[in-house]
Design an enzyme around this catalytic site. Structure first.
Site, mmCIF file in Angstrom:
data_model
loop_
_atom_site.group_PDB
_atom_site.id
_atom_site.type_symbol
_atom_site.label_atom_id
_atom_site.label_comp_id
_atom_site.label_asym_id
_atom_site.label_seq_id
_atom_site.Cartn_x
_atom_site.Cartn_y
_atom_site.Cartn_z
ATOM 1 N N ASP A 1 26.335 16.719 34.517
ATOM 2 C CA ASP A 1 25.189 15.827 34.485
ATOM 3 C C ASP A 1 24.580 15.879 35.879
ATOM 4 O OD1 ASP A 1 23.213 14.058 33.845
ATOM 5 O OD2 ASP A 1 24.519 12.557 32.948
HETATM 6 C C1 BGC Z 1 21.072 11.861 32.554
HETATM 7 C C2 BGC Z 1 21.012 13.038 31.617
HETATM 8 C C3 BGC Z 1 19.755 13.845 31.875
HETATM 9 C C4 BGC Z 1 19.729 14.272 33.324
HETATM 10 C C5 BGC Z 1 18.509 15.087 33.697
HETATM 11 C C6 BGC Z 1 20.839 12.270 33.992
HETATM 12 O O1 BGC Z 1 20.627 11.152 34.789
HETATM 13 O O2 BGC Z 1 22.301 11.210 32.428
HETATM 14 O O3 BGC Z 1 21.054 12.593 30.285
HETATM 15 O O4 BGC Z 1 19.685 14.943 31.006
HETATM 16 O O5 BGC Z 1 19.734 13.119 34.139
HETATM 17 O O6 BGC Z 1 17.366 14.307 33.666
#
Ligand code: BGC
Length: 724
Positions: free
Chosen positions: A251
């Site tokens: 993530d």
């Molecule tokens: C989120 C993800 C997301 C990523 C990119 C993170 O903060 O948990 O779900 O895909 O950011 O935006």
């Protein structure tokens, strides 16, 4: 570039697996160590590296999960403010789940994939499939359900829709990211059984059934180790048990180490190269990470790269969001709307009777494509409920709109001090008690609402949350409705009790007061670009409601499992001691009456569950249980119904919840007609995780098959023997 494209096309045509593996090996063999490392981290916010010399294009990711996110600056979260990157806003996760339809999930995935490809991207960061463990979870609206089977079926539909239409999907957040509060560090402690039976099934189905190409490691820790460096999750379960062949991406900002992450099974660090850039190169050179480990990572990425060809850049700007995609969003939205109650048959609205309709509430005009923290969609358009009603009602009745209350705003959130401290580090904060601060009833708005209500034959009250209340990075502190909505409806009821309440929400809210003052009530979710049109059609009876709740609405927050057991709120450690008793499994076992049960959803027509029949009375472990239900539409309107099949185990020695969903089927039935609905599930789906064996086991015995229209409205039962 050209070379990869040709290989990929070859692959799409199906003549693929061995060919691809060979090409993958060859390419890896031609790469220098430096080139390999280039592929293992972010080069921009949403791109990881390729190797130009060998024609391997960078991989482009698109946030997800409910529409393709707008373009951002290469190295910050700031939007580029282009005019060409608006997209279709698809209903958010809990809305999709309320359709209880794998076909709708497939359509959703198809639309998303097409927009992803038009925007030149390869991998959609979706679906988001964590189980809705707590009613207050900040991302409940993005996630699907409290039930593992419903989540798994929709996950498979969504991924197939994406991947059969040319893009790669990436399930997130693996695993046990069930709260936003301190998500970047909270350590989940859970029994293997609960993990396997409740929380992992959607991920497992994504890999084993849908062949998903991407898995995003979550921010949190599980058993003391961050998900991005968790050997149990990333290697033992994902690769060795399930046979995952694609790539694992962290993530965003969720990587915490070089050697541990590399050895545990993380393939790509996003964004940036703090751990998987020079530091990884040094670790290989020093021998801390064997080069074969790097090779495996590159292979995982190349497999995806070759299945999903890069989009050649052209100067042609094609529209991303098309009329066909609007139609998809509409079809999904109409099936997601849940009719909670309809006393006095107030619905569908009879426009001969109701000539003046008061539409009251901020949520009648609020848009939900963006808001709060995290991914949103720059929607090409979003029809609000008020717009939908105005358009569909035309001059058949008069609509008087009054705002009634001010919805919770970004400004309200900023005053609570939690906005903006989350995304890169993944350290979530929780809305403090201050979230109600400043929420005085606004006298002017109140008086206008009362005037409108008094004048009208009927009130449509728009309650619920918005995307500032429900957001990534922060859980709610309660399920109370904000902005004095409870007080407002009571005032309105005094001047006009004919109230239909529409609850616009992505998560459970406290419905006690609304329920008491609303003869009719629906849930219409954060329902996408076509949400207002879908809702108006349901209110007017052009479409018969058929959505079913994907989660329980509790009477009180304290009734819900993690709260009742004091397992939440927490900070450093989350003990899941409610174990397998998540959602309705808990309410059933504890005999706690919910406000609205899992699976609940009424119709304008009536259905008679005429009979059920099974193929056999005894089933071997390798069999499939099949049930045929005769379902009669005894009303006057053609309608869809979701037939639900639960299993109860009256004689079991192993502990089981009173009922568990094992199959469901959405079916359309014409008035007066009887449909034959077939529901099936493999006997193996009755297995439980045996802690002593550390494996799946099937307990032979008699089970009861319960067929119903909701988890608390079982209409037919039949016993069969299984496992012999
Ligand atoms: C989120 C993800 C997301 C990523 C990119 C993170 O903060 O948990 O779900 O895909 O950011 O935006």
């Amino acid at each position: 570039m050209k070379k990869t494209f040709v290989i990929a096309m070859f692959c799409m045509l199906g003549a693929c697996q061995n060919g691809v593996e060979k090409q993958v090996q060859q390419l890896v063999g031609q790469m220098t160590l430096e080139e390999k490392i280039q592929m293992l981290h972010g080069h921009t916010m949403f791109t990881s590296g390729g190797v130009e010399r060998l024609g391997v294009a960078p991989l482009k990711y698109a946030d997800g999960p409910f529409g393709v996110r707008e373009e951002l600056e290469p190295h910050s979260w700031a939007p580029l403010r282009l005019t060409t990157d608006s997209a279709t806003f698809f209903p958010t996760g809990s809305a999709l789940a309320a359709t209880w339809s794998e076909e709708m999930a497939w359509l959703y995935g198809k639309g998303l994939a097409e927009e992803t490809r038009t925007r030149g991207k390869d991998m959609v960061l979706g679906p988001a499939v964590n189980i809705q463990r707590i009613p207050t979870g900040g991302r409940t609206y993005e996630y699907l359900s409290e039930d593992p089977l419903l989540s798994a079926r929709l996950t498979v539909g969504y991924i197939n829709g994406v991947q059969e239409n040319g893009a790669a999907a990436c399930i997130k957040h693996y695993a046990l990211n069930n709260q936003e509060n301190n998500r970047g560090a909270v350590d989940v402690r859970i029994s293997q059984r609960a993990m396997r039976e409740i929380y992992l099934p959607p991920f497992r189905a994504a890999v084993e059934e849908a062949g998903v190409w991407g898995v995003m490691a979550a921010y949190n820790k599980v058993f003391g180790s961050w998900c991005a460096e968790n050997t149990l999750l990333l290697t033992d379960i994902l690769r060795n048990e399930w046979g995952f062949k694609g790539l694992v991406v962290s993530d965003w900002g969720g990587t915490h180490s070089t050697v541990a992450s590399a050895l545990a099974g993380l393939d790509v660090e996003m964004p940036g190269d703090r751990y998987f850039g020079q530091a990884l190169l040094d670790s290989v050179r020093s021998g801390a990470v064997p080069e074969e480990v790097i090779d495996r990572k590159v292979e995982n990425i190349l497999r995806v790269r070759m299945t999903v060809p890069p989009i050649e850049e052209t100067s042609d700007v094609r529209p991303v969001s098309t009329p066909e995609h609007s139609e998809m969003a509409y079809e999904i939205a109409t099936r997601s709307i849940v009719l909670l109650k309809n006393a006095e048959a107030l619905l569908p609205l009879d426009l001969n009777k109701y000539k003046k309709i008061a539409v009251i509430g901020d949520n009648a005009v609020k848009k939900h494509a963006q808001g709060g923290i995290g991914a949103g969609v720059k929607a090409r358009y979003e029809i609000t409920p008020l717009e939908g009603l105005q358009q569909k009602i035309g001059d058949k009745a008069q609509i008087i709109y009054a705002r009634g209350y001010k919805g919770f705003s970004r400004w309200d959130r900023q005053r609570t001090g939690v906005l903006g401290d989350v995304v890169l580090t993944g350290t979530g904060g929780m809305l403090s008690g201050g979230e109600r601060r400043g929420m005085r009833p606004d006298d002017t708005l109140l008086l206008q609402a009362l005037d409108a209500a008094r004048e009208a034959d009927l009130v449509l009250f728009f309650a619920g949350n918005n995307r500032e209340v429900e957001t990534e990075g922060a859980d709610r502190t309660s399920i109370d409705l904000l902005s004095m909505q409870d007080e407002l409806i009571q005032e309105i009821a005094r001047v006009n009790p004919a109230i239909v309440t529409v609850v616009v929400t992505g998560a459970p809210v406290d419905l006690t007061t609304l329920e008491a003052f609303s003869p009719a009530m629906l849930v219409s979710w954060f329902n996408g670009s076509e949400g207002g049109n879908a809702l108006a059609d349901v209110l007017l009876g052009n479409v018969v409601p058929s959505g079913k709740l994907p989660f329980t609405f509790p009477m009180r927050l304290q009734d819900s499992p993690a709260y009742a057991l004091n397992n939440y709120p927490n900070f450093e450690q989350a003990d899941y001691s409610e174990d397998i008793y998540v959602g309705y499994r808990w309410y059933d076992a504890q005999e706690i009456q919910p406000m609205y049960a899992f699976g609940h959803g009424l119709s304008y027509t009536s259905f008679e569950y005429v009979s059920m029949q099974t193929g056999k009375n005894r089933y071997k472990p390798s069999d499939e249980v099949s049930v045929i239900v005769r379902l009669k539409n005894t009303g006057t309107m053609a309608a869809e119904e979701v037939v639900q099949l639960y299993v109860n185990r009256p004689e079991s020695e192993v502990e089981f919840p009173p009922k568990e969903l094992k199959a469901f089927r959405r079916v359309r039935v014409a008035p007066g007609k009887t449909a034959r609905v077939t529901l099936t599930f493999p006997v193996n789906a009755l297995q439980h995780w045996d802690e002593a064996l550390q494996d799946w086991a099937l307990e032979p015995g008699t089970i009861e098959l319960w067929v119903g229209t909701s988890s608390d409205d079982i209409r037919l039962k039949k016993s069969v023997a299984v496992g012999f």
